[in-house]
Enzyme design. Structure first.
Site, PDB file in Angstrom:
ATOM      1  CB  SER A 209       6.224  76.197 -21.854  1.00 27.73           C
ATOM      2  OG  SER A 209       5.478  76.140 -23.068  1.00 27.73           O
ATOM      3  N   GLY A 259       4.340  67.665 -16.141  1.00 29.03           N
ATOM      4  CA  GLY A 259       4.067  68.306 -14.862  1.00 29.03           C
ATOM      5  C   GLY A 259       5.125  69.290 -14.416  1.00 29.03           C
ATOM      6  CB  ALA A 260       8.336  70.433 -15.882  1.00 24.25           C
ATOM      7  N   GLY A 261       5.852  72.263 -15.705  1.00 21.77           N
ATOM      8  CA  GLY A 261       5.286  73.619 -15.647  1.00 21.77           C
ATOM      9  C   GLY A 261       4.292  73.781 -14.522  1.00 21.77           C
ATOM     10  CG  ASP A 262       1.016  71.198 -14.511  1.00 20.82           C
ATOM     11  OD1 ASP A 262       0.790  70.003 -14.821  1.00 20.82           O
ATOM     12  OD2 ASP A 262       0.718  72.154 -15.251  1.00 20.82           O
ATOM     13  CG  ASN A 286      13.713  77.977 -12.101  1.00 21.57           C
ATOM     14  OD1 ASN A 286      12.745  77.941 -12.874  1.00 21.57           O
ATOM     15  ND2 ASN A 286      14.662  78.885 -12.198  1.00 21.57           N
TER      16      ASN A 286
END
Ligand SMILES: Nc1ncnc2c1ncn2[C@@H]1O[C@H](COP(=O)(O)OP(=O)(O)O)[C@@H](O)[C@H]1O
Ligand SMILES: O=P([O-])([O-])O[C@@H]1[C@@H](O)[C@H](O)[C@@H](O)[C@H](O)[C@@H]1O
Length: 379
Positions: A209, A259-262, A286
């Site tokens: 990130s 959990g966005a990055g996962d 994305n």
């Protein structure tokens, strides 16, 4: 792109061959407690393995499969949730399930949630090399959240998998116990000073990130592997030795950044499995990162939206035999269909937004709803 790395494996038994497009996800499920202004507003299944499995199950090509190596304690509360039910964890009888408290301020509204203060309250056992299946995989995702993916475990993943994708949070987190029973504050250390640094040359993609990127050292790391920096509501950037690309986001009303990055990393991996170039696959990253922040906890995807995404990918993706995750080398640059792919996925994203109730601050809502982002002009 690194081949499954047999360095030093000469004197060891060669792993058996596995299914052509099988992946290996390594990282533990956990318990997440979400607190806003000091008040518990959510308790959910967590751990990158949960978010990653959720997206791979939803978006991988039909011929792809994956195994998950994850560890939980007897107190694990989500064994019947879809991801753990499909991909059961290993039980550590004498340890608690890893758990995190994610603290948000009352005014939390940032896509990066810089005010997300994480504390690791419990940690299950690490995942050891011998916990991994003894067979070859097309790809591996090293997605520890609490330090459970040891350097020697990552090294074995590199030997078993044709391509390994790593989430920086598995490598650069340190945990400072406070001694007051409130768990250990999560902070970051420089990747260069960790035992993982020497493995970077044998990794295909490293995702960080924007908050983690300074600890990765992008300009150094990009000479060893392709580095992806995710930028919350602004999308993401890819840096490789010889090029870079900015990839536009998808609109989302953020209710929970967890959990966005996962989900991004899993969507990206799925894009590679569909035969997309890295920059085009980042669109799928994305897309699923935006989907993740639109719901509290591990998101559910509307079947109509998934059907639309798969139709798009079947229509636009290269034949899977193309040199990508299971080929000879990765293609990094955006393709000529990049903008068209973004537009088609944005159409599918509308399906998801139309199906899910608007995020509201209703006491159970985690964070204030945000105005949907309008993606900046193309890269
Ligand atoms: N508020 C948002 N609106 C749209 N997309 C988002 C939003 N937050 C995150 N994303 C998507 O999820 C990806 C990962 O989010 P980010 O917050 O950067 O990662 P991490 O969860 O690792 O901190 C971003 O690159 C973006 O594509
Ligand atoms: O939000 P994100 O950074 O992608 O990933 C999160 C981890 O950072 C966190 O430690 C864990 O408790 C969450 O379940 C989720 O896996």
């Amino acid at each position: 792109m690194p081949e499954p790395d047999d360095e030093g494996a000469g004197q060891q038994q060669q792993p058996k061959a596995g299914p052509a497009l099988e992946g290996l996800v390594v990282g533990s499920y956990c318990h997440d407690v979400l607190l806003r202004g000091g008040r518990v507003v959510g308790e959910t299944l967590g751990g990158a393995a949960a978010f990653v499995s959720n997206v791979l199950d939803a978006a991988s090509p039909p011929e792809a499969s994956f195994s998950v190596v994850s560890k939980v304690g007897p107190d694990f509360a989500y064994a019947s949730a879809p991801a753990p039910a499909r991909h059961p964890p290993l039980l550590c009888p004498a340890r608690p399930t890893t758990s995190f408290h994610a603290r948000f301020s009352d005014a939390a509204a940032s896509a990066h949630a810089p005010d997300r203060q994480l504390r690791r309250v419990h940690a299950c056992d690490p995942i050891y090399p011998e916990d991994l299946p003894d067979r070859r995989f097309a790809y591996g995702l090293a997605v520890g959240v609490a330090g459970e993916v040891l350097p020697e475990t990552l090294e074995r993943m590199i030997r078993l998998c044709r391509a390994v994708l790593v989430d920086a949070q598995a490598l650069i987190r340190a945990f400072d116990a406070e001694g007051d029973g409130s768990g250990a504050a999560v902070r970051h250390v420089a990747l260069e000073g960790t035992p993982y640094a020497g493995l970077l040359q044998r990794v295909a993609f490293l995702k960080a990130s924007s908050e983690e990127a300074p600890y990765v050292g992008v300009e150094t790391a990009r000479r060893r592997c392709c580095v992806i920096v995710t930028e919350g509501r602004d999308g993401c950037r890819l840096y490789w030795d010889g090029g870079e690309a900015r990839v536009a986001p998808f609109p989302a009303v953020q209710v929970d950044p967890t959990g966005a990055g996962d989900s991004y990393l899993a969507g990206f991996a799925a894009g590679l499995l569909w035969g997309l170039s890295a920059t085009d696959a980042a669109l799928l990253g994305n897309f699923f990162g935006a989907a993740a922040v639109s719901q509290v906890g591990v998101p559910t995807f509307h079947p109509k939206m998934l059907q639309a995404v798969k139709r798009i990918l079947e229509d636009k993706a290269m034949p899977r035999s193309s040199p990508c995750i299971n080929g000879a080398a990765f293609t990094f640059q955006r393709s000529i269909m990049h903008d068209e792919l973004h537009a088609s996925l944005e159409e599918a994203a509308r399906l998801m937004r139309d199906q899910s109730p608007p995020a509201t601050e209703n006491g159970d809502g985690i964070l204030l709803a945000q105005e949907p982002t309008s993606p900046p002009s193309g890269c």
